[in-house]
Design an enzyme around this catalytic site. Structure first.
Site, mmCIF file in Angstrom:
data_model
loop_
_atom_site.group_PDB
_atom_site.id
_atom_site.type_symbol
_atom_site.label_atom_id
_atom_site.label_comp_id
_atom_site.label_asym_id
_atom_site.label_seq_id
_atom_site.Cartn_x
_atom_site.Cartn_y
_atom_site.Cartn_z
ATOM 1 N N HIS A 6 -65.108 -16.934 4.738
ATOM 2 C CA HIS A 6 -65.269 -18.082 3.836
ATOM 3 C C HIS A 6 -65.496 -17.657 2.396
ATOM 4 O O HIS A 6 -66.114 -16.622 2.125
ATOM 5 C CB HIS A 6 -66.427 -18.965 4.309
ATOM 6 C CG HIS A 6 -66.182 -19.567 5.655
ATOM 7 N ND1 HIS A 6 -66.754 -19.078 6.800
ATOM 8 C CD2 HIS A 6 -65.388 -20.588 6.039
ATOM 9 C CE1 HIS A 6 -66.327 -19.779 7.835
ATOM 10 N NE2 HIS A 6 -65.491 -20.704 7.398
ATOM 11 N N ASN B 73 -64.946 -22.269 18.561
ATOM 12 C CA ASN B 73 -64.324 -21.291 17.659
ATOM 13 C C ASN B 73 -63.776 -22.071 16.466
ATOM 14 O O ASN B 73 -63.235 -23.165 16.639
ATOM 15 C CB ASN B 73 -63.192 -20.542 18.375
ATOM 16 C CG ASN B 73 -63.722 -19.630 19.460
ATOM 17 O OD1 ASN B 73 -63.458 -19.843 20.639
ATOM 18 N ND2 ASN B 73 -64.500 -18.631 19.080
ATOM 19 N N PHE C 84 -56.499 -16.209 -2.849
ATOM 20 C CA PHE C 84 -55.281 -16.408 -2.054
ATOM 21 C C PHE C 84 -54.360 -17.428 -2.715
ATOM 22 O O PHE C 84 -54.322 -18.588 -2.315
ATOM 23 C CB PHE C 84 -55.648 -16.837 -0.636
ATOM 24 C CG PHE C 84 -56.445 -15.820 0.131
ATOM 25 C CD1 PHE C 84 -56.196 -14.455 -0.020
ATOM 26 C CD2 PHE C 84 -57.443 -16.217 1.017
ATOM 27 C CE1 PHE C 84 -56.937 -13.510 0.702
ATOM 28 C CE2 PHE C 84 -58.172 -15.285 1.735
ATOM 29 C CZ PHE C 84 -57.922 -13.926 1.579
ATOM 30 N N TYR D 184 -56.660 -24.966 15.481
ATOM 31 C CA TYR D 184 -58.082 -25.297 15.353
ATOM 32 C C TYR D 184 -58.253 -26.805 15.143
ATOM 33 O O TYR D 184 -58.977 -27.480 15.885
ATOM 34 C CB TYR D 184 -58.701 -24.503 14.189
ATOM 35 C CG TYR D 184 -60.057 -25.016 13.780
ATOM 36 C CD1 TYR D 184 -61.122 -24.985 14.664
ATOM 37 C CD2 TYR D 184 -60.267 -25.556 12.501
ATOM 38 C CE1 TYR D 184 -62.368 -25.475 14.297
ATOM 39 C CE2 TYR D 184 -61.500 -26.042 12.129
ATOM 40 C CZ TYR D 184 -62.555 -26.010 13.025
ATOM 41 O OH TYR D 184 -63.774 -26.509 12.657
ATOM 42 N N GLY E 31 -51.247 -21.622 5.956
ATOM 43 C CA GLY E 31 -51.945 -22.809 6.476
ATOM 44 C C GLY E 31 -52.916 -23.457 5.505
ATOM 45 O O GLY E 31 -53.575 -24.428 5.867
ATOM 46 N N LEU F 158 -73.671 -16.906 22.141
ATOM 47 C CA LEU F 158 -73.797 -15.755 21.232
ATOM 48 C C LEU F 158 -72.461 -15.048 21.007
ATOM 49 O O LEU F 158 -72.429 -13.906 20.560
ATOM 50 C CB LEU F 158 -74.865 -14.757 21.699
ATOM 51 C CG LEU F 158 -76.304 -15.270 21.722
ATOM 52 C CD1 LEU F 158 -77.276 -14.131 22.004
ATOM 53 C CD2 LEU F 158 -76.700 -15.971 20.417
ATOM 54 N N PHE G 71 -71.934 -28.438 18.473
ATOM 55 C CA PHE G 71 -71.343 -27.573 17.440
ATOM 56 C C PHE G 71 -70.498 -26.436 18.033
ATOM 57 O O PHE G 71 -69.620 -25.923 17.369
ATOM 58 C CB PHE G 71 -72.443 -26.909 16.593
ATOM 59 C CG PHE G 71 -73.283 -27.843 15.777
ATOM 60 C CD1 PHE G 71 -72.788 -28.390 14.603
ATOM 61 C CD2 PHE G 71 -74.577 -28.167 16.167
ATOM 62 C CE1 PHE G 71 -73.562 -29.245 13.835
ATOM 63 C CE2 PHE G 71 -75.360 -29.021 15.401
ATOM 64 C CZ PHE G 71 -74.853 -29.561 14.236
HETATM 65 N N1 UFG Z 1 -60.209 -18.184 -0.287
HETATM 66 C C1 UFG Z 1 -59.821 -17.158 -1.139
HETATM 67 N N2 UFG Z 1 -60.260 -15.896 -0.866
HETATM 68 C C2 UFG Z 1 -61.048 -15.612 0.212
HETATM 69 C C3 UFG Z 1 -61.439 -16.659 1.063
HETATM 70 C C4 UFG Z 1 -61.002 -17.948 0.782
HETATM 71 O O1 UFG Z 1 -59.096 -17.369 -2.109
HETATM 72 O O2 UFG Z 1 -61.385 -14.431 0.414
HETATM 73 C C5 UFG Z 1 -59.753 -19.560 -0.584
HETATM 74 C C6 UFG Z 1 -58.939 -20.157 0.549
HETATM 75 O O3 UFG Z 1 -57.578 -19.787 0.430
HETATM 76 C C7 UFG Z 1 -59.198 -21.645 0.354
HETATM 77 C C8 UFG Z 1 -60.623 -21.696 -0.237
HETATM 78 O O4 UFG Z 1 -60.878 -20.378 -0.717
HETATM 79 O O5 UFG Z 1 -58.320 -22.146 -0.600
HETATM 80 C C9 UFG Z 1 -61.676 -22.039 0.798
HETATM 81 O O6 UFG Z 1 -61.487 -21.179 1.926
HETATM 82 P P1 UFG Z 1 -62.542 -21.032 3.114
HETATM 83 O O7 UFG Z 1 -62.005 -19.989 4.023
HETATM 84 O O8 UFG Z 1 -63.904 -20.862 2.559
HETATM 85 O O9 UFG Z 1 -62.499 -22.466 3.818
HETATM 86 P P2 UFG Z 1 -61.247 -23.286 4.378
HETATM 87 O O10 UFG Z 1 -60.955 -24.376 3.393
HETATM 88 O O11 UFG Z 1 -60.118 -22.426 4.760
HETATM 89 O O12 UFG Z 1 -61.803 -23.823 5.769
HETATM 90 C C10 UFG Z 1 -62.968 -24.594 5.909
HETATM 91 C C11 UFG Z 1 -63.546 -24.311 7.282
HETATM 92 C C12 UFG Z 1 -62.586 -24.735 8.358
HETATM 93 C C13 UFG Z 1 -62.188 -26.165 8.156
HETATM 94 C C14 UFG Z 1 -61.699 -26.407 6.753
HETATM 95 C C15 UFG Z 1 -61.484 -27.856 6.563
HETATM 96 O O13 UFG Z 1 -63.828 -22.949 7.424
HETATM 97 O O14 UFG Z 1 -63.215 -24.599 9.606
HETATM 98 O O15 UFG Z 1 -62.663 -25.947 5.814
HETATM 99 O O16 UFG Z 1 -61.314 -28.141 5.234
HETATM 100 F F1 UFG Z 1 -61.176 -26.465 8.994
#
Ligand code: UFG
Length: 331
Positions: free
Chosen positions: A189, A76, A208, A141, A284, A33, A73
């Site tokens: 996300h 972190n 972003f 990660y 990143g 949790l 699953f």
């Molecule tokens: N994004 C935005 N604004 C936000 C949030 C996200 O522009 O407020 C963009 C991010 O920059 C990225 C895209 O939306 O380009 C998707 O971002 P997410 O945070 O939804 O997902 P990520 O691609 O960063 O990460 C996900 C999982 C990770 C995994 C990765 C592998 O959360 O655990 O996919 O592809 F490692």
């Protein structure tokens, strides 16, 4: 058949538990949790609250049930946090996996499906990433997940613990019957944040970066419906049952959508404006991550049932509307 699901109170784990139970499988949940939700666990499912790094705790669980296989699953999973606090990730993710594998070995449980990630690849070299592409993670990660994959290979060799590691691309959406959904706190996300804007819980979505080498300048990702993802785990369990092996499979739809395309689709589905502003790039973030999931098709017989972005966002929207505060009745 009894399946131990670690992280069964989390987003993907809770959907996996639901599917396993719909298929009349016996399930046992472990969750600390730390990020999971008590409200995501159904009362009739055996549940143990505890930490995987606690071997006595694991011995109690493995002794109380005759476990045939594990779906792992619990971890972190925030890329950004892993960069600022890498040791937390090595400790919890790698430490948790070592302890779990040791317990499996002690209790002669020989099958594990492991939740891995596209973040094991780092900055991709090809448009469609396949399992033979180089694995050069750009964050701790992804690195911890890769370490665990390697550990699984050697554990297969030495102890006969067989495994299939599933490298997820961007998991999204919610149970099509509305029973479970996504609830992270804080939420990072894209899709849930966009839907929180539509619900009026946030003012706007920050994009972003719009200077990436993509057609509209925003990052491209391969979004996969959580139920399709879970289906692959069940197929992987069957596969291990029939042919013991150590394998790695990508899970994605092979189609990429930009951040702008996601926002526009969400505007259409929700009927809300969803204000957006362009911000600087997030550290990143690769420009484009799209899977070749050909191997999962061939080796597991996996065919996604909900590959279109509309269905993925629609199912998430249904959940967010019915659970505006997620599993917790926050005031
Ligand atoms: N994004 C935005 N604004 C936000 C949030 C996200 O522009 O407020 C963009 C991010 O920059 C990225 C895209 O939306 O380009 C998707 O971002 P997410 O945070 O939804 O997902 P990520 O691609 O960063 O990460 C996900 C999982 C990770 C995994 C990765 C592998 O959360 O655990 O996919 O592809 F490692």
């Amino acid at each position: 058949m009894t399946i131990l699901v670690t992280g069964g109170a989390g987003y993907i784990g809770s959907h996996a538990v639901l599917t396993l139970k719909r298929q009349n499988k016996d399930v046992v949940i472990i969750d600390s949790l730390q990020t999971g939700h008590q409200g995501a666990i159904d009362q009739d499912t055996p549940y143990y609250e505890g930490d995987l790094r606690d071997s006595e705790f694991l011995d109690r669980v493995f002794s109380a049930h005759s476990i045939d296989a594990v779906i792992h699953f619990a971890a972190n999973s925030l890329v950004g946090e892993s960069v600022t606090d890498p040791l937390k990730y090595y400790d919890n993710n790698v430490g948790g996996a070592i302890s779990l594998l040791q317990a499996m070995n002690r209790h002669e449980v020989k099958k594990i499906i492991f939740s891995s990630t596209a973040a094991t690849y780092g900055e991709p070299e090809s448009e469609l990433i396949d399992e033979n592409d180089p694995t050069v993670p750009t964050n701790p990660y992804g690195e911890t997940k890769l370490v665990i994959e390697k550990m699984l290979k050697w554990a297969g060799n030495a102890y006969g613990i067989h495994s299939i590691s599933l490298r997820y691309f961007n998991v999204a959406g919610a149970d099509m019957e509305g029973e479970k959904g996504e609830d992270h706190n804080p939420e990072t996300h894209l899709i849930p944040i966009v839907l929180q804007v539509a619900l009026g819980q946030r003012e706007k979505i920050s994009i972003f970066g719009n200077d990436y080498p993509t057609p509209d300048g925003t990052c491209i990702r391969d979004y996969i419906h959580v139920q399709d993802l879970v289906d692959a785990h069940l197929l992987a369990l069957d596969k291990l049952e029939k042919s013991p092996q150590t394998a790695v499979n990508n899970l994605g739809n092979g189609q990429g959508f930009s951040v702008m395309e996601v926002i526009e689709t969400a505007r259409r589905i929700t009927g809300h404006d969803i204000p957006a502003s362009i911000e600087k790039r997030r550290e990143g973030d690769p420009a484009m991550l799209v899977a070749s999931a050909e191997r999962a098709g061939k080796e597991l017989g996996w065919r996604p049932k909900h590959p279109d972005l509309e269905t993925i966002i629609q199912s998430a929207w249904q959940w967010h509307q019915s659970h505006p505060n997620g599993y917790t009745a926050r005031t």
